[in-house]
Design a protein around this motif. Structure first.
Motif, mmCIF file in Angstrom:
data_model
loop_
_atom_site.group_PDB
_atom_site.id
_atom_site.type_symbol
_atom_site.label_atom_id
_atom_site.label_comp_id
_atom_site.label_asym_id
_atom_site.label_seq_id
_atom_site.Cartn_x
_atom_site.Cartn_y
_atom_site.Cartn_z
ATOM 1 N N PHE A 200 3.406 10.683 3.805
ATOM 2 C CA PHE A 200 2.106 10.795 4.108
ATOM 3 C C PHE A 200 1.725 12.156 4.143
ATOM 4 O O PHE A 200 0.474 13.106 3.707
ATOM 5 N N ALA B 276 -3.940 8.187 -3.597
ATOM 6 C CA ALA B 276 -2.849 8.079 -2.945
ATOM 7 C C ALA B 276 -2.652 8.321 -1.699
ATOM 8 O O ALA B 276 -2.756 7.545 -0.769
ATOM 9 N N ASP C 31 0.887 9.113 -5.952
ATOM 10 C CA ASP C 31 0.627 10.162 -5.916
ATOM 11 C C ASP C 31 1.812 11.258 -6.582
ATOM 12 O O ASP C 31 1.482 12.149 -7.229
ATOM 13 N N GLY D 209 0.866 3.701 -2.983
ATOM 14 C CA GLY D 209 0.724 5.492 -2.441
ATOM 15 C C GLY D 209 1.820 6.425 -3.173
ATOM 16 O O GLY D 209 1.719 7.205 -3.530
ATOM 17 N N TYR E 15 1.498 -1.209 0.231
ATOM 18 C CA TYR E 15 0.319 -0.050 0.197
ATOM 19 C C TYR E 15 1.163 1.253 -0.045
ATOM 20 O O TYR E 15 0.131 1.766 -0.331
ATOM 21 N N TYR F 241 -1.787 5.454 1.380
ATOM 22 C CA TYR F 241 -1.354 5.573 2.383
ATOM 23 C C TYR F 241 -1.661 5.213 4.230
ATOM 24 O O TYR F 241 -1.375 4.943 5.086
#
Length: 70
Positions: free
Chosen positions: A41, A20, A12, A8, A4, A24
């Motif tokens: 994040f 995204a 992004d 993300g 994951y 995150y």
């Protein structure tokens, strides 16, 4: 969790910020102690949701206390 986190980063880069953020969040739900994912994040939230970034940055600062040299 890593899967994951990678998603993300991918979303992004593709500027699909909603996906995204969701990726995150899922990664951090599985492994809340992942400092690198938390940093990424927060960086993303700084760009798309600065208000929320503030709260996540506080989590990052707390998490950083457990890592030497961070």
């Amino acid at each position: 969790a890593q899967k994951y986190a990678l998603l993300g980063r991918l979303f992004d880069r593709q500027r699909d910020y909603e996906k995204a953020i969701a990726a995150y969040e899922k990664s951090l739900k599985i492994n809340s102690g992942d400092l690198n994912t938390q940093k990424r994040f927060v960086d993303l939230l700084d760009r798309v949701d600065p208000r929320r970034a503030k709260g996540e940055r506080e989590k990052l600062q707390y998490l950083s206390l457990f890592y030497e040299g961070s």
